[in-house]
Scaffold this active site. Structure first.
Site, mmCIF file in Angstrom:
data_model
loop_
_atom_site.group_PDB
_atom_site.id
_atom_site.type_symbol
_atom_site.label_atom_id
_atom_site.label_comp_id
_atom_site.label_asym_id
_atom_site.label_seq_id
_atom_site.Cartn_x
_atom_site.Cartn_y
_atom_site.Cartn_z
ATOM 1 N N LEU A 4 0.891 -1.161 0.000
ATOM 2 C CA LEU A 4 0.000 0.000 0.000
ATOM 3 C C LEU A 4 0.925 1.206 0.000
ATOM 4 C CD1 LEU A 4 -2.846 -0.447 2.680
ATOM 5 C CD2 LEU A 4 -3.124 -0.002 0.241
ATOM 6 N N ASP A 5 0.639 2.178 -0.819
ATOM 7 C CA ASP A 5 1.456 3.390 -0.831
ATOM 8 C C ASP A 5 1.474 4.007 0.558
ATOM 9 O OD1 ASP A 5 1.854 3.214 -3.608
ATOM 10 O OD2 ASP A 5 -0.065 4.193 -3.972
ATOM 11 N N HIS A 6 2.518 4.773 0.855
ATOM 12 C CA HIS A 6 2.614 5.374 2.189
ATOM 13 C C HIS A 6 1.443 6.305 2.476
ATOM 14 C CE1 HIS A 6 4.411 8.799 0.076
ATOM 15 N NE2 HIS A 6 4.166 9.505 1.153
ATOM 16 N N SER A 44 -1.634 5.794 1.496
ATOM 17 C CA SER A 44 -2.870 5.014 1.547
ATOM 18 C C SER A 44 -2.964 4.324 2.904
ATOM 19 C CB SER A 44 -2.895 3.972 0.424
ATOM 20 O OG SER A 44 -2.851 4.612 -0.831
ATOM 21 N N ARG A 61 -0.203 2.604 -8.089
ATOM 22 C CA ARG A 61 -1.103 3.720 -7.769
ATOM 23 C C ARG A 61 -2.350 3.726 -8.659
ATOM 24 N NH1 ARG A 61 1.104 7.092 -4.078
ATOM 25 N NH2 ARG A 61 0.007 8.976 -4.721
#
Length: 182
Positions: A45-47, A49, A144
């Site tokens: 998960l992106d930072h 998110s 993303r």
């Protein structure tokens, strides 16, 4: 040597936490929340998110969950800028053309604002621009992807929470906490 018992950890990742156990820039990581040796994230998960991250010591499970060929569905709760039209929902549902190709069809619907933990820092709010919550289910994982999809149809993502991976959800797991499951 006996094989270690399989561990599966469901973690509700906070905003701005890195999906790794170390970070050369001293940002918050999984190590700040999970003190279980030899477990690794099955996907990322992106930072920026939030939400469900599955960690395990089972390499086969990591492959099953993270590899795009396995088409494990994931549901995201997405707060976007603006009032989303039926045409935008249709476009997201059918697939949109991104720089790295056409996204596969997604299941997209409007949803009521969920009851959530406060985000730190809070999202940017504009007095005269409403926001909309969407439930988006995909079975691929381009980099993303959700953020790029919503931007493509004119609705930048303000907050993105992964609610579900396969049959696992964040239900009952407070943000920044985890649950060990069978």
């Amino acid at each position: 040597m006996a094989q270690a018992a399989r561990k599966i950890i469901l973690f509700n990742k906070p905003h701005l936490v890195q999906c790794q156990f170390t970070d050369e820039h001293q940002r918050p990581t999984l190590k700040d929340y999970i003190n279980i040796p030899n477990v690794y994230a099955a996907g990322r998960l992106d930072h920026d998110s939030e939400g469900l991250l599955v960690l395990t010591n089972d390499g086969g499970l990591i492959h099953q969950l993270a590899h795009p060929d396995n088409k494990v569905s994931k549901t995201y709760w997405v707060q976007v800028e603006g009032k989303v039209s039926p045409q935008a929902i249709k476009a997201l549902s059918e697939g949109v053309e991104l720089k790295d190709g056409l996204t596969k069809p997604a299941k997209v619907s409007l949803m009521a604002e969920p009851v959530l933990w406060p985000r730190v820092p809070p999202i940017r709010e504009r007095k005269h621009i409403p926001t909309t919550w969407l439930s988006i289910t995909i079975s691929e994982g381009k980099n993303r992807q959700i953020r790029r999809m919503t931007a493509h149809v004119g609705h930048p993502t303000l907050r993105l929470i992964r609610y579900r991976i396969g049959n696992w959800t964040i239900d009952g797991i407070n943000n920044g906490h985890y649950l060990e499951v069978e």
